[in-house]
Scaffold this motif. Structure first.
Motif, PDB file in Angstrom:
ATOM      1  N   ARG A  25       0.375  -0.590  -5.343  1.00 47.96           N
ATOM      2  CA  ARG A  25       0.170   0.450  -4.219  1.00 47.96           C
ATOM      3  C   ARG A  25      -1.354  -0.143  -3.762  1.00 47.96           C
ATOM      4  O   ARG A  25      -1.412  -0.081  -2.390  1.00 47.96           O
ATOM      5  CB  ARG A  25       0.231   1.626  -4.660  1.00 47.96           C
ATOM      6  CG  ARG A  25       0.086   2.765  -3.598  1.00 47.96           C
ATOM      7  CD  ARG A  25       0.016   4.275  -3.751  1.00 47.96           C
ATOM      8  NE  ARG A  25       1.651   4.609  -4.310  1.00 47.96           N
ATOM      9  CZ  ARG A  25       1.731   4.917  -5.497  1.00 47.96           C
ATOM     10  NH1 ARG A  25       0.951   4.795  -6.541  1.00 47.96           N
ATOM     11  NH2 ARG A  25       3.148   5.068  -5.972  1.00 47.96           N
TER      12      ARG A  25
ATOM     13  N   LEU B 279       8.031   0.821  -3.020  1.00 51.28           N
ATOM     14  CA  LEU B 279       7.315  -0.056  -2.784  1.00 51.28           C
ATOM     15  C   LEU B 279       7.820  -1.526  -3.300  1.00 51.28           C
ATOM     16  O   LEU B 279       7.286  -2.529  -2.350  1.00 51.28           O
ATOM     17  CB  LEU B 279       6.028  -0.098  -3.944  1.00 51.28           C
ATOM     18  CG  LEU B 279       5.308   0.980  -3.611  1.00 51.28           C
ATOM     19  CD1 LEU B 279       4.129   1.372  -4.826  1.00 51.28           C
ATOM     20  CD2 LEU B 279       4.181   0.766  -2.382  1.00 51.28           C
TER      21      LEU B 279
ATOM     22  N   GLU C 152       0.712   6.610  -0.773  1.00 48.38           N
ATOM     23  CA  GLU C 152       0.796   7.339  -2.096  1.00 48.38           C
ATOM     24  C   GLU C 152       2.110   7.953  -2.336  1.00 48.38           C
ATOM     25  O   GLU C 152       2.672   8.267  -3.540  1.00 48.38           O
ATOM     26  CB  GLU C 152      -0.565   8.075  -2.348  1.00 48.38           C
ATOM     27  CG  GLU C 152      -1.655   7.304  -2.653  1.00 48.38           C
ATOM     28  CD  GLU C 152      -2.517   8.564  -2.988  1.00 48.38           C
ATOM     29  OE1 GLU C 152      -2.607   9.630  -3.356  1.00 48.38           O
ATOM     30  OE2 GLU C 152      -3.839   8.196  -3.202  1.00 48.38           O
TER      31      GLU C 152
END
Length: 400
Positions: free
Chosen positions: A150, A196, A189
């Motif tokens: 991330r 992702l 987030e």
């Protein structure tokens, strides 16, 4: 709080043993007892059993055993349940080195399962403290992996959210372009590991829907144009175009790129309490360590060389309408996170010309010389914001 000696021993016992519980409805306890005492796969003896003429009496309700395997002892307990099922409890007590002990117990458990399989006994594992232990060891590594994955995407977008740059662009565009409240990096987030992975490794930045029109008049193109045409038809992901270059010679043999599907599966097994054996644990651990190392290399390189131009090109690629639509089909969360920034980027195309003078005079915050030079390069190429594949000039493309 005072702890008596006996209490301390009980507490130690709780932390110095592993236990696995199985349930079988395939066999009566007396028949189970016979199989355990006659098997040659593992050395098993009855524990505290009455014997007649040296032969253990048959059991109807419960039984205990001591099994020996590779010099270690394991306790086995059988219990007949009211509905006819047999509960099997296997316990291993150890004195030190929990990790090595878990591996030993895992090896014994594999042999015990072999015994059950050989006799075609079906069973369900209802608790497995070895698996829980290995899962707990993997959890911090998955946490580190997901955080770093991330982080590189947040770093990739962070130059677009510099307050001074946002303020000057908003002022120069008379409020028509405003990144102030978008906060894409904060919303990253919200993306889970699967989203992702999809965003970085799956989405094709070069989708071709109409091959007939795509190759129209190809015979009229020169060699350089044909090369660009061919290059632009191959699938290209965010990883390929923006992140893999930071791995240098390792990019063609990236553990992360080749194994992100397996990493996701390992992670799901851990989070959903699936059985984790020692062999499974070791494979996941080695893969995660190497993947985290690659992410750290990328992160450190990005901190040194990632710039405004790179961030602009990334968002420009993600701003194409066909990709935005594919985000919505792929994941509603990805769509929500990316869409506000892509809309602002596209809006920038419509009002770009009046901004060029103002941006040329823009006073950048003091970051470093590399970012300053990168921003100057961005000014020269701002007019390309609407292109699906910017910088198709061969030399520029090779330097991506």
């Amino acid at each position: 709080m005072n702890i008596e000696k006996g209490q301390l021993i009980n507490l130690m016992d709780r932390y110095l043993n592993f236990k696995v519980e199985l349930l079988s409805g395939d066999i009566e306890i007396s028949r189970f007892d016979e199989l355990l005492l006659s098997t040659d796969i593992v050395n098993i003896h009855p524990y505290k059993r009455i014997q007649v003429n040296g032969i253990p009496v048959s059991v109807t309700h419960s039984a205990q055993y001591i099994a020996t395997f590779e010099t270690e002892e394991y306790r086995i307990a059988l219990a007949a349940l009211p509905l006819g099922n047999v509960k099997v409890e296997i316990t291993y007590e150890y004195l030190k080195n929990k990790f090595v002990s878990a591996r030993k117990f895992g090896n014994f458990l594999s042999k015990f399962k072999e015994l059950l399989g050989k006799n075609k006994i079906r069973y369900s594992i209802i608790s497995n403290e070895i698996s829980e232990y290995f899962a707990m060891r993997l959890y911090p590594k998955f946490q580190s992996y997901e955080t770093k994955l991330r982080k590189i995407f947040i770093l990739a977008l962070s130059p677009l959210e510099d307050k001074k740059v946002i303020g000057r662009i908003k002022e120069s565009s008379e409020g028509k372009i405003d990144f102030t409240n978008i906060n894409t990096t904060g919303k990253i987030e919200e993306l889970g590991i699967g989203e992702l992975h999809d965003l970085i490794f799956e989405i094709n930045l070069n989708p071709v829907d109409d091959y007939h029109n795509f190759f129209r008049d190809f015979e009229l193109r020169n060699e350089f144009e044909l090369k660009k045409l061919i290059d632009s038809i191959f699938p290209v992901t965010v990883w390929d175009r923006f992140f893999s270059k930071f791995l240098g010679d390792r990019k063609n043999d990236s553990i992360l790129q080749k194994n992100y599907h397996d990493i996701r599966k390992f992670r799901n097994d851990v989070m959903h309490f699936h059985t984790i054996s020692y062999r499974y644990y070791r494979r996941a651990e080695v893969m995660l360590i190497k993947a985290i190392e690659e992410l750290e290399i990328i992160e450190n390189s990005m901190l040194q060389s990632w710039d405004y131009e790179s961030a602009r090109r990334l968002m420009n690629d993600l701003s194409r309408q066909d990709l935005i639509n594919s985000f919505n089909k792929l994941s509603e969360t990805i769509y929500k996170v990316i869409k506000p920034t892509t809309e602002t980027i596209n809006n920038m195309n419509r009002v770009m010309q009046p901004l060029l003078t103002a941006i040329n005079n823009l006073q950048l915050p003091k970051i470093d010389s590399n970012r300053t030079r990168a921003f100057q390069k961005m000014v020269q190429t701002f007019g390309e914001l609407g292109l699906p594949n910017p910088n198709l000039d061969e030399d520029k493309y090779n330097n991506v």
